[in-house]
Write an enzyme that holds these catalytic residues in place. Structure first.
Site, PDB file in Angstrom:
ATOM      1  N   THR A 137       0.858  -1.182   0.000  1.00 39.13           N
ATOM      2  CA  THR A 137       0.000   0.000   0.000  1.00 39.13           C
ATOM      3  C   THR A 137       0.889   1.225   0.000  1.00 39.13           C
ATOM      4  O   THR A 137       1.983   1.198   0.532  1.00 39.13           O
ATOM      5  CB  THR A 137      -0.912   0.046   1.268  1.00 39.13           C
ATOM      6  N   GLY A 151     -10.547  -3.135   2.142  1.00 43.03           N
ATOM      7  CA  GLY A 151      -9.647  -2.891   3.271  1.00 43.03           C
ATOM      8  C   GLY A 151      -9.877  -1.524   3.875  1.00 43.03           C
ATOM      9  O   GLY A 151     -10.903  -0.872   3.669  1.00 43.03           O
ATOM     10  N   THR A 210      -0.944   1.731   6.797  1.00 43.74           N
ATOM     11  CA  THR A 210      -0.721   0.565   5.948  1.00 43.74           C
ATOM     12  C   THR A 210      -0.625  -0.647   6.868  1.00 43.74           C
ATOM     13  O   THR A 210      -0.410  -0.512   8.066  1.00 43.74           O
ATOM     14  CB  THR A 210       0.575   0.695   5.107  1.00 43.74           C
ATOM     15  N   GLY A 211      -0.787  -1.819   6.294  1.00 44.60           N
ATOM     16  CA  GLY A 211      -0.757  -3.032   7.111  1.00 44.60           C
ATOM     17  C   GLY A 211      -2.149  -3.641   7.196  1.00 44.60           C
ATOM     18  O   GLY A 211      -2.991  -3.380   6.337  1.00 44.60           O
ATOM     19  N   ARG A 212      -2.387  -4.431   8.233  1.00 43.56           N
ATOM     20  CA  ARG A 212      -3.641  -5.189   8.336  1.00 43.56           C
ATOM     21  C   ARG A 212      -4.857  -4.260   8.447  1.00 43.56           C
ATOM     22  O   ARG A 212      -5.170  -3.713   9.503  1.00 43.56           O
ATOM     23  CB  ARG A 212      -3.570  -6.119   9.544  1.00 43.56           C
TER      24      ARG A 212
HETATM   25  N1  ASP Z   1      -3.949  -1.854   4.463  1.00 46.14           N
HETATM   26  C1  ASP Z   1      -4.069  -2.615   3.252  1.00 46.14           C
HETATM   27  C2  ASP Z   1      -5.352  -3.363   3.280  1.00 46.14           C
HETATM   28  O1  ASP Z   1      -5.717  -3.883   4.333  1.00 46.14           O
HETATM   29  C3  ASP Z   1      -2.974  -3.600   3.004  1.00 46.14           C
HETATM   30  C4  ASP Z   1      -1.586  -3.209   3.357  1.00 46.14           C
HETATM   31  O2  ASP Z   1      -1.306  -2.060   3.632  1.00 46.14           O
HETATM   32  O3  ASP Z   1      -0.731  -4.100   3.335  1.00 46.14           O
HETATM   33  O4  ASP Z   1      -5.958  -3.506   2.257  1.00 46.14           O
END
Ligand code: ASP
EC number: 3.5.1.26
Length: 354
Positions: A206, A236, A257-259
């Site tokens: 992301t 997301g 960013t992330g989960r």
């Molecule tokens: N936040 C993004 C999502 O959950 C993914 C990511 O940043 O890795 O879609």
């Protein structure tokens, strides 16, 4: 595709700027900054992004220095990553969903007018952030999803193309073949024409970018292909205003960013901006959101042996006075920043020590 924010917005921006100046002074009285990234009042535009956004922040600041509106500047900046086939977490070249289809999410917010635009599960459009910006500028809505978002983009003249690169397709085929040893897809190392590549990449990627120009006008944008091999239709945090991105023209801008599921459940970006409003430095605001996520993560499959989240979230925040900060669960990750000192990568603060 990027028409400047209209005159009504500029007028509104002027009003917001006066209100913000008052608030800005109030936030000067905030507790002493603990972050090395906290800086004195603006001496030029500032942009902050995830670690894949070094060129993004550089371009965004260059554009803002030339007078471009910050929302236009950051959307152009993240476009570099959206178009990069080697970044498997954003736009073209992003890893697909479980059906092998690249579905993209993005949102943009313009601080001076408090307008937002977003698209989710859009397919075939390389630059979803530009489409989100078009939703912001050209419609009375905030979010378009799926087929409607794609149709909207097509009608505006965005080219529709297959975003699945061969590299991403091969990764998806390996993922699918590895799902079930009893199905009729041979595992990658059993296939006669296997290219020998066994790795199945899962991206946490992301790009988020938040920025403030020299006169204190803020904007934020997040754009992504989302979690790798996600269930088709999954949305997301990135396109959800207040979760993966939020900008308050009087306070600051933040993103994640992330989960994404974890970020949505605590209204991550909104919470970070509210923390700054209450006097936290950007780094403190990011850490506070991460703590909230950690405290509320209870499902066993999301916890490590020490009871801490086994996933990462990185928060980014910029305050109206140009102070910035970033934090991740375990720290020491890279984020990108550009200000009067130029573009560089810095290290995130961490909620936990490894
Ligand atoms: N936040 C993004 C999502 O959950 C993914 C990511 O940043 O890795 O879609």
């Amino acid at each position: 595709m990027t028409t400047p924010i209209d005159r009504r917005s500029v007028l509104a921006a002027g009003l917001a700027a006066s209100a913000a100046a008052a608030l800005g002074r109030r936030s000067d009285a905030a507790p002493a900054a603990t972050s090395a990234s906290t800086r004195p009042p603006l001496d030029g535009p500032v942009a902050i992004a995830s670690g894949n956004g070094l060129k993004t922040v550089e371009l965004a600041v260059e554009r803002m220095r030339a007078g471009t509106d910050p929302a236009d500047a950051i959307v152009e900046g993240v476009g570099l990553v959206e178009a990069d086939p080697n970044d498997m977490s954003v736009g073209y070249g992003g890893l697909p969903n479980a059906d092998g289809v690249v579905q993209l999410d993005s949102s943009v917010m313009h601080g001076p007018t408090h307008r937002a635009g977003a698209v989710a599960c859009i397919e075939g459009i390389m630059h979803p952030a530009q489409v989100a910006l078009a939703v912001l500028k050209q419609t009375d809505h905030v979010m378009l999803v799926g087929e409607g978002a794609t149709r909207f983009a097509r009608e505006l003249g965005f080219p529709v193309q297959d975003l699945l690169t061969d590299r991403a397709r091969q990764a998806w085929l390996r993922w699918r073949a590895s799902l079930n040893p009893n199905d009729d897809y041979l595992d990658p190392d059993q296939q006669i024409h296997s290219d020998g590549e066994k790795e199945i990449p899962y991206t946490t990627g992301t790009i988020h970018c938040s920025a403030v120009d020299a006169s204190g006008r803020l904007a934020g944008c997040t754009t992504t292909s989302g979690l790798s091999y996600k269930i088709p239709g999954r949305v997301g945090d990135s396109p959800i205003v207040g979760a993966g991105m939020y900008t308050d023209g009087q306070i600051g801008s933040a993103g994640a960013t992330g989960r994404g599921e974890a970020v949505i459940q605590v209204c991550g970006a909104f919470s970070a901006v509210r923390e700054m409003e209450n006097g936290a430095t950007p780094t403190e605001a990011c850490l506070s959101v991460l703590k909230r996520i950690a405290d509320r993560t209870t499902r066993p499959h999301l916890l490590d042996e020490n009871g801490r989240p086994n996933f990462d979230v990185v928060m980014y925040a910029v305050r109206k006075d140009g102070a910035y900060g970033s934090a991740s669960m375990f720290g020491n990750r890279e984020f990108a920043v550009c200000d009067a000192r130029g573009a560089r990568l810095e290290r995130t603060a961490g909620l936990f020590e490894r």
